[in-house]
Design a protein around this motif. Structure first.
Motif, short mmCIF file in Angstrom:
data_model
loop_
_atom_site.label_atom_id
_atom_site.label_comp_id
_atom_site.label_asym_id
_atom_site.label_seq_id
_atom_site.Cartn_x
_atom_site.Cartn_y
_atom_site.Cartn_z
N PHE A 1 78.76 -65.14 -52.76
CA PHE A 1 77.79 -65.49 -52.96
C PHE A 1 77.63 -65.97 -51.89
CE2 PHE A 1 78.43 -66.89 -57.55
CZ PHE A 1 78.94 -65.46 -58.19
N GLN A 2 78.76 -66.32 -51.36
CA GLN A 2 77.80 -66.65 -49.82
C GLN A 2 78.11 -66.20 -48.61
OE1 GLN A 2 81.40 -65.86 -50.93
NE2 GLN A 2 82.46 -64.76 -48.92
N ASN A 3 77.44 -64.94 -48.87
CA ASN A 3 77.50 -64.10 -48.02
C ASN A 3 75.81 -63.38 -48.19
OD1 ASN A 3 79.45 -63.36 -46.47
ND2 ASN A 3 80.07 -61.76 -47.69
N ILE A 4 74.76 -63.94 -49.70
CA ILE A 4 73.47 -63.84 -49.40
C ILE A 4 72.59 -65.38 -49.28
CG2 ILE A 4 72.16 -63.99 -51.48
CD1 ILE A 4 74.31 -62.13 -53.07
N PHE A 5 71.60 -64.51 -48.68
CA PHE A 5 70.26 -65.97 -48.04
C PHE A 5 69.37 -65.09 -48.39
CE2 PHE A 5 74.02 -65.69 -45.65
CZ PHE A 5 74.36 -67.80 -44.90
N PHE A 6 68.52 -66.27 -48.94
CA PHE A 6 67.03 -65.83 -49.70
C PHE A 6 66.43 -65.84 -48.82
CE2 PHE A 6 69.75 -69.13 -51.77
CZ PHE A 6 69.54 -68.30 -53.08
N ASN A 7 65.28 -65.28 -49.32
CA ASN A 7 64.13 -64.29 -48.31
C ASN A 7 62.69 -65.00 -49.49
OD1 ASN A 7 65.23 -62.82 -46.27
ND2 ASN A 7 65.55 -61.00 -47.99
N PRO A 8 61.60 -64.85 -48.95
CA PRO A 8 60.29 -65.51 -49.72
C PRO A 8 60.28 -64.42 -51.25
CG PRO A 8 60.36 -66.42 -47.50
CD PRO A 8 61.23 -64.95 -47.89
N GLN A 9 59.90 -65.47 -52.45
CA GLN A 9 60.03 -64.85 -53.88
C GLN A 9 61.52 -63.73 -54.03
OE1 GLN A 9 57.14 -64.85 -54.69
NE2 GLN A 9 56.99 -66.61 -52.69
N ASP A 10 62.75 -63.70 -53.58
CA ASP A 10 63.70 -63.25 -54.64
C ASP A 10 63.37 -64.32 -55.58
OD1 ASP A 10 64.66 -61.90 -52.41
OD2 ASP A 10 66.36 -63.53 -51.29
N GLN A 11 64.84 -63.50 -56.27
CA GLN A 11 64.83 -63.97 -57.61
C GLN A 11 66.20 -64.01 -57.79
OE1 GLN A 11 62.16 -61.93 -60.35
NE2 GLN A 11 60.22 -61.61 -59.26
N ILE A 12 66.47 -65.26 -58.42
CA ILE A 12 67.73 -65.40 -59.69
C ILE A 12 68.08 -65.44 -60.74
CG2 ILE A 12 70.05 -67.04 -59.09
CD1 ILE A 12 68.58 -67.18 -56.09
N GLU A 13 68.84 -64.94 -61.31
CA GLU A 13 68.76 -65.03 -63.33
C GLU A 13 70.41 -65.77 -63.18
OE1 GLU A 13 66.50 -65.31 -65.91
OE2 GLU A 13 65.23 -64.75 -64.53
N ILE A 14 70.16 -66.93 -63.62
CA ILE A 14 71.67 -68.24 -63.71
C ILE A 14 72.15 -67.42 -65.30
CG2 ILE A 14 72.96 -70.20 -63.79
CD1 ILE A 14 71.24 -70.93 -60.98
N ILE A 15 73.31 -67.28 -65.80
CA ILE A 15 73.87 -67.03 -66.75
C ILE A 15 75.44 -67.72 -67.04
CG2 ILE A 15 74.71 -64.91 -68.67
CD1 ILE A 15 72.72 -63.29 -66.78
N THR A 16 74.86 -68.88 -68.12
CA THR A 16 76.18 -69.53 -68.20
C THR A 16 76.86 -69.54 -69.46
OG1 THR A 16 74.79 -71.43 -67.10
CG2 THR A 16 76.73 -71.80 -68.50
N ILE A 17 78.11 -68.47 -68.65
CA ILE A 17 79.20 -68.46 -70.42
C ILE A 17 79.71 -69.92 -70.92
CG2 ILE A 17 81.54 -67.32 -70.35
CD1 ILE A 17 80.85 -65.83 -67.68
N VAL A 18 79.68 -69.71 -72.25
CA VAL A 18 80.01 -70.91 -72.99
C VAL A 18 80.78 -70.27 -73.88
CG1 VAL A 18 79.41 -72.41 -74.65
CG2 VAL A 18 77.13 -71.38 -73.07
N GLY A 19 82.61 -70.94 -74.01
CA GLY A 19 83.09 -70.23 -75.29
C GLY A 19 82.73 -70.95 -76.84
N GLY A 20 83.39 -70.71 -77.23
CA GLY A 20 83.16 -71.13 -78.67
C GLY A 20 84.29 -69.91 -79.91
N GLY A 21 84.48 -70.84 -80.74
CA GLY A 21 85.72 -70.06 -81.44
C GLY A 21 84.82 -70.42 -83.44
#
Length: 71
Positions: free
Chosen positions: A51-71
């Motif tokens: 994560f700390q080594n990635i810097f952005f270029n215009p138009q880059d795309q990021i998808e953030i997926i959140t992990i949710v626990g449950g039972g």
């Protein structure tokens, strides 16, 4: 000194961030728990140790997926 911005896309939504901002800095700025998310950066899954080594270029795309626990 003026800040240079890139427009990137986070989960399909346009977002302006400083060109000097790393992926890790962005995620912390957005208040994500880094241990509970998976990141897809330009269609590639990124290991959290990179994560700390990635810097952005215009138009880059990021998808953030959140992990949710449950039972």
């Amino acid at each position: 000194m003026s800040i240079v911005y890139n427009t990137i896309f986070i989960n399909g939504q346009a977002f302006n961030c400083a060109k000097s901002m790393s992926l890790k800095e962005l995620l912390l700025y957005l208040e994500f728990d880094l241990s509970l998310i998976i990141i897809e950066y330009n269609n590639n899954i990124v290991n959290s140790c990179e994560f700390q080594n990635i810097f952005f270029n215009p138009q880059d795309q990021i998808e953030i997926i959140t992990i949710v626990g449950g039972g």
